[in-house]
Each structure stands twice: as structure tokens, then as C-alpha cells.
Design a protein around this motif. Structure first.
Motif, PDB file in Angstrom:
ATOM      1  N   ILE A   1       1.671  -3.715   1.475  1.00 10.45           N
ATOM      2  CA  ILE A   1       1.096  -2.439   2.328  1.00 10.45           C
ATOM      3  C   ILE A   1      -0.503  -2.793   2.371  1.00 10.45           C
ATOM      4  O   ILE A   1      -0.905  -2.431   3.570  1.00 10.45           O
ATOM      5  CB  ILE A   1       1.264  -1.141   1.590  1.00 10.45           C
ATOM      6  N   ILE A   2      -0.984  -2.952   1.209  1.00 11.81           N
ATOM      7  CA  ILE A   2      -2.582  -3.199   1.348  1.00 11.81           C
ATOM      8  C   ILE A   2      -3.036  -4.034   2.547  1.00 11.81           C
ATOM      9  O   ILE A   2      -4.249  -4.078   3.060  1.00 11.81           O
ATOM     10  CB  ILE A   2      -3.149  -3.285  -0.111  1.00 11.81           C
ATOM     11  N   LEU A   3      -2.236  -5.352   2.214  1.00  9.69           N
ATOM     12  CA  LEU A   3      -2.622  -6.418   3.130  1.00  9.69           C
ATOM     13  C   LEU A   3      -2.277  -6.037   4.546  1.00  9.69           C
ATOM     14  O   LEU A   3      -3.163  -6.408   5.410  1.00  9.69           O
ATOM     15  CB  LEU A   3      -1.980  -7.669   2.623  1.00  9.69           C
ATOM     16  N   GLN A   4      -1.153  -5.257   4.575  1.00  8.75           N
ATOM     17  CA  GLN A   4      -0.936  -4.871   5.976  1.00  8.75           C
ATOM     18  C   GLN A   4      -1.974  -3.974   6.517  1.00  8.75           C
ATOM     19  O   GLN A   4      -2.257  -3.958   7.625  1.00  8.75           O
ATOM     20  CB  GLN A   4       0.485  -4.207   6.109  1.00  8.75           C
ATOM     21  N   HIS A   5      -2.527  -3.048   5.584  1.00  8.88           N
ATOM     22  CA  HIS A   5      -3.465  -2.047   6.088  1.00  8.88           C
ATOM     23  C   HIS A   5      -4.727  -2.768   6.509  1.00  8.88           C
ATOM     24  O   HIS A   5      -5.445  -2.703   7.518  1.00  8.88           O
ATOM     25  CB  HIS A   5      -3.762  -1.218   5.068  1.00  8.88           C
ATOM     26  N   ILE A   6      -5.139  -4.018   5.685  1.00 12.00           N
ATOM     27  CA  ILE A   6      -6.513  -4.621   5.701  1.00 12.00           C
ATOM     28  C   ILE A   6      -6.127  -5.315   7.009  1.00 12.00           C
ATOM     29  O   ILE A   6      -7.103  -5.472   8.001  1.00 12.00           O
ATOM     30  CB  ILE A   6      -6.663  -5.526   4.708  1.00 12.00           C
ATOM     31  N   THR A   7      -4.946  -5.955   7.479  1.00 16.00           N
ATOM     32  CA  THR A   7      -4.688  -6.696   8.692  1.00 16.00           C
ATOM     33  C   THR A   7      -4.617  -5.828   9.933  1.00 16.00           C
ATOM     34  O   THR A   7      -5.607  -6.216  10.862  1.00 16.00           O
ATOM     35  CB  THR A   7      -3.464  -7.287   8.572  1.00 16.00           C
ATOM     36  N   ILE A   8      -4.121  -4.535   9.790  1.00 14.99           N
ATOM     37  CA  ILE A   8      -4.311  -3.788  10.870  1.00 14.99           C
ATOM     38  C   ILE A   8      -5.592  -3.284  11.092  1.00 14.99           C
ATOM     39  O   ILE A   8      -6.107  -3.246  12.205  1.00 14.99           O
ATOM     40  CB  ILE A   8      -3.503  -2.575  10.365  1.00 14.99           C
ATOM     41  N   THR A   9      -6.508  -3.210   9.937  1.00 13.57           N
ATOM     42  CA  THR A   9      -7.901  -2.825  10.368  1.00 13.57           C
ATOM     43  C   THR A   9      -8.661  -3.586  10.625  1.00 13.57           C
ATOM     44  O   THR A   9      -9.533  -3.296  11.874  1.00 13.57           O
ATOM     45  CB  THR A   9      -8.433  -2.266   8.806  1.00 13.57           C
ATOM     46  N   ALA A  10      -8.430  -4.736  10.335  1.00 14.82           N
ATOM     47  CA  ALA A  10      -9.017  -6.162  11.032  1.00 14.82           C
ATOM     48  C   ALA A  10      -8.746  -6.288  12.385  1.00 14.82           C
ATOM     49  O   ALA A  10      -9.712  -6.427  13.533  1.00 14.82           O
ATOM     50  CB  ALA A  10      -8.786  -7.379  10.118  1.00 14.82           C
ATOM     51  N   GLU A  11      -7.335  -6.028  12.757  1.00 14.10           N
ATOM     52  CA  GLU A  11      -7.149  -6.134  14.075  1.00 14.10           C
ATOM     53  C   GLU A  11      -7.685  -5.129  14.929  1.00 14.10           C
ATOM     54  O   GLU A  11      -8.064  -5.555  16.174  1.00 14.10           O
ATOM     55  CB  GLU A  11      -5.813  -6.065  14.135  1.00 14.10           C
TER      56      GLU A  11
ATOM     57  N   MET B   1      15.784  -4.734 -14.857  1.00 12.70           N
ATOM     58  CA  MET B   1      15.496  -4.136 -13.670  1.00 12.70           C
ATOM     59  C   MET B   1      14.289  -3.308 -13.662  1.00 12.70           C
ATOM     60  O   MET B   1      13.739  -3.288 -12.475  1.00 12.70           O
ATOM     61  CB  MET B   1      16.956  -3.282 -13.709  1.00 12.70           C
ATOM     62  N   THR B   2      14.118  -2.744 -14.647  1.00 12.82           N
ATOM     63  CA  THR B   2      12.563  -2.029 -14.659  1.00 12.82           C
ATOM     64  C   THR B   2      11.572  -2.824 -14.314  1.00 12.82           C
ATOM     65  O   THR B   2      10.466  -2.681 -13.238  1.00 12.82           O
ATOM     66  CB  THR B   2      12.297  -1.407 -15.947  1.00 12.82           C
ATOM     67  N   VAL B   3      11.322  -4.154 -14.867  1.00 12.50           N
ATOM     68  CA  VAL B   3      10.273  -5.140 -14.730  1.00 12.50           C
ATOM     69  C   VAL B   3      10.293  -5.664 -13.336  1.00 12.50           C
ATOM     70  O   VAL B   3       9.356  -5.710 -12.698  1.00 12.50           O
ATOM     71  CB  VAL B   3      10.260  -6.337 -15.448  1.00 12.50           C
ATOM     72  N   SER B   4      11.552  -5.899 -12.843  1.00  7.77           N
ATOM     73  CA  SER B   4      11.882  -6.208 -11.193  1.00  7.77           C
ATOM     74  C   SER B   4      11.610  -5.286 -10.262  1.00  7.77           C
ATOM     75  O   SER B   4      10.689  -5.619  -9.267  1.00  7.77           O
ATOM     76  CB  SER B   4      13.192  -6.726 -11.059  1.00  7.77           C
ATOM     77  N   LEU B   5      11.767  -3.939 -10.685  1.00  6.76           N
ATOM     78  CA  LEU B   5      11.247  -2.853  -9.687  1.00  6.76           C
ATOM     79  C   LEU B   5       9.624  -2.912  -9.811  1.00  6.76           C
ATOM     80  O   LEU B   5       9.215  -2.260  -8.737  1.00  6.76           O
ATOM     81  CB  LEU B   5      11.834  -1.512 -10.115  1.00  6.76           C
ATOM     82  N   GLY B   6       9.318  -2.979 -10.722  1.00  3.77           N
ATOM     83  CA  GLY B   6       7.505  -2.897 -11.128  1.00  3.77           C
ATOM     84  C   GLY B   6       7.137  -4.017 -10.249  1.00  3.77           C
ATOM     85  O   GLY B   6       6.150  -3.673  -9.509  1.00  3.77           O
ATOM     86  N   LEU B   7       7.542  -5.187 -10.495  1.00  5.29           N
ATOM     87  CA  LEU B   7       7.074  -6.310  -9.561  1.00  5.29           C
ATOM     88  C   LEU B   7       7.452  -5.926  -7.918  1.00  5.29           C
ATOM     89  O   LEU B   7       6.442  -6.321  -7.071  1.00  5.29           O
ATOM     90  CB  LEU B   7       7.811  -7.645 -10.033  1.00  5.29           C
ATOM     91  N   ILE B   8       8.547  -5.564  -7.748  1.00  2.00           N
ATOM     92  CA  ILE B   8       8.612  -5.241  -6.309  1.00  2.00           C
ATOM     93  C   ILE B   8       7.734  -4.076  -5.835  1.00  2.00           C
ATOM     94  O   ILE B   8       7.179  -4.230  -4.573  1.00  2.00           O
ATOM     95  CB  ILE B   8      10.187  -4.735  -6.059  1.00  2.00           C
ATOM     96  N   CYS B   9       7.570  -3.102  -6.789  1.00  2.00           N
ATOM     97  CA  CYS B   9       6.677  -2.192  -6.117  1.00  2.00           C
ATOM     98  C   CYS B   9       5.258  -2.806  -6.111  1.00  2.00           C
ATOM     99  O   CYS B   9       4.302  -2.388  -5.218  1.00  2.00           O
ATOM    100  CB  CYS B   9       6.544  -0.911  -7.240  1.00  2.00           C
ATOM    101  N   VAL B  10       4.796  -3.319  -7.023  1.00  2.00           N
ATOM    102  CA  VAL B  10       3.449  -4.234  -7.016  1.00  2.00           C
ATOM    103  C   VAL B  10       3.316  -5.000  -5.600  1.00  2.00           C
ATOM    104  O   VAL B  10       2.505  -4.798  -4.950  1.00  2.00           O
ATOM    105  CB  VAL B  10       3.216  -4.764  -8.181  1.00  2.00           C
ATOM    106  N   LEU B  11       4.353  -5.862  -5.500  1.00  2.47           N
ATOM    107  CA  LEU B  11       4.661  -6.714  -4.308  1.00  2.47           C
ATOM    108  C   LEU B  11       4.282  -5.928  -2.993  1.00  2.47           C
ATOM    109  O   LEU B  11       3.780  -6.189  -1.985  1.00  2.47           O
ATOM    110  CB  LEU B  11       5.422  -7.530  -4.330  1.00  2.47           C
ATOM    111  N   LEU B  12       5.123  -4.795  -2.977  1.00  3.09           N
ATOM    112  CA  LEU B  12       5.113  -3.954  -1.895  1.00  3.09           C
ATOM    113  C   LEU B  12       3.836  -3.205  -1.611  1.00  3.09           C
ATOM    114  O   LEU B  12       3.274  -3.159  -0.580  1.00  3.09           O
ATOM    115  CB  LEU B  12       6.135  -2.894  -1.996  1.00  3.09           C
ATOM    116  N   LEU B  13       3.099  -2.830  -2.866  1.00  2.00           N
ATOM    117  CA  LEU B  13       1.829  -2.311  -2.624  1.00  2.00           C
ATOM    118  C   LEU B  13       1.033  -3.279  -2.113  1.00  2.00           C
ATOM    119  O   LEU B  13       0.247  -2.809  -1.302  1.00  2.00           O
ATOM    120  CB  LEU B  13       1.400  -1.850  -3.905  1.00  2.00           C
TER     121      LEU B  13
END
Length: 216
Positions: A60-70, A45-57
Motif C-alpha cells: 500500500i505504501i509503495l502503491q501510494h508512493i507510486t501514485i503520488t509520483a505518477e 498462521m499468526t506469523v503468516s498473517l502478520g507477514l501478509i499484513c506487513v507485505l500488504l502495508l
């Protein structure tokens, strides 16, 4: 005190029989297995949560980059649209100026055409007047020639101040395309030689055109 799972040896416990010791040992093993499983689940569960956090991060970064690019793209589009609008306005102004110049040139062209027509009319009128004047000159030239011919054929009075004989005077008149004048009145017979003589038939007076002298 450390937490953990301790397995108690059933043989050392006092008062326990063989089957009871076996049950206790089995229960302890099951508890141990459950504890191990729970620890593994917690790790997973801890590893999964870590992976989920990483994926979420990452999301978020990709979303930010996409929004900035847009945003940059939208800003670029806005700048491009503004440039297009400025270009269109400039072209519209140039078009308006060109249309004004076209109208002015059209007016000038119309004036030039009108002046051309007026000049053509004037030239035609002058040509007609020239032809009329040319005919008038020709008529005057013809009249002049006719008058010169008449003057030449007329008898004339000598204007010479030198006194000449009758023969010399007649020759002078002939040299100038004429002859002695023929007159029938006494007033015209003073101080001039006239075309009357009897040189061909003495005593028989005749004019130079061979017409007889009228008595009187």
C-alpha cells in the motif's frame, strides 16, 4: 481454572486394567501431540498473517508512493505541455508579426523598384534631351561661327564718331576684319566713306573689290 492438557497416570486410576491404561495413555499422548500441533499452526498462521499484513502495508505504501509520483509526474507533464503551448502561441504570434513585417517590406521594396524604374526612365529621357541639347548647342555654335565668319567677311560701316580720311577709315575697317562698304544708291552715300576711289588710277573709279563703278 487454567486450561491445558493433563495426563492422568493410568496406574493410579482404580478399576483399570493394564491394556486399558495403555490405551488411555496413548490417547492422551495423541491428544497432547494434536494440541501442540494446533498451537504451532496457530503461531504459524499468526506469523503468516502478520507477514501478509506487513507485505500488504508495504504494498500500500509503495502503491501510494507510486501514485503520488505518477501524479507529480502527470502534473509536471501538464505544466510542461502548458509551457510548450505558451511557447508555441508566442512563436505563432511572432511568426504572424514577422509575416506582416515581411509583407510591408515587400511592398516598400516593390515601391522602391518602381521608383527606380521611373528614375531610370527619367534619366534616360534627360540623357536623350541632353544629347539633343548638346547637338543643338553644337549646331548653334557652328551657326554662330559661321555668322561670325560672315560678319567678319562683310564690309561694314564705321561707327566711330571721329572724322577720318578715306585711307584712315579703310585701315580702321581692315583692323576690325572688314572693309569700306560698297553701295550703289545715292541714299547710302551720305555722311560716310564708301569703298570707291581712284587712288590706283586717277580718274578711273573702282570699288575696293576692283569692280568698276556703274554709271547712273
Amino acid at each position: 481454572m487454567k486450561s491445558g492438557i493433563y495426563i492422568v497416570n493410568a496406574e493410579n486410576r482404580e478399576g483399570t486394567t493394564g491394556p486399558e491404561k495403555l490405551r488411555i495413555t496413548t490417547k492422551m499422548k495423541e491428544k497432547h501431540k494434536c494440541a501442540v500441533r494446533g498451537s504451532r499452526c496457530l503461531v504459524l498462521m499468526t506469523v503468516s498473517l502478520g507477514l501478509i499484513c506487513v507485505l500488504l502495508l508495504v504494498f500500500i505504501i509503495l502503491q501510494h508512493i507510486t501514485i503520488t509520483a505518477e501524479r507529480d509526474l502527470i502534473k509536471s507533464y501538464k505544466n510542461t505541455v502548458e509551457e510548450f503551448n505558451q511557447t508555441i502561441n508566442s512563436l505563432q504570434d511572432n511568426y504572424t508579426d514577422l509575416m506582416i513585417e515581411k509583407d510591408q517590406l515587400q511592398n516598400i521594396f516593390n515601391l522602391v523598384i518602381q521608383k527606380k524604374l521611373e528614375l531610370e526612365t527619367t534619366v534616360n529621357n534627360l540623357t536623350v534631351e541632353k544629347d539633343q541639347l548638346q547637338r543643338s548647342v553644337e549646331c548653334l555654335s557652328q551657326t554662330k561661327l559661321e555668322l561670325e565668319s560672315r560678319v567678319t567677311s562683310l564690309n561694314f560701316i564705321s561707327t566711330s564718331s571721329e572724322l577720318k580720311s578715306w585711307s584712315d577709315s579703310r585701315q580702321y575697317c581692315r583692323d576690325h576684319g572688314g572693309d569700306l562698304v560698297i553701295i550703289n544708291t545715292e541714299e547710302k552715300q551720305e555722311s560716310v566713306w564708301i569703298g570707291l576711289s581712284d587712288t590706283e588710277d586717277e580718274g578711273n573709279m573702282k570699288w575696293v573689290d576692283n569692280s568698276p563703278l556703274n554709271q547712273g
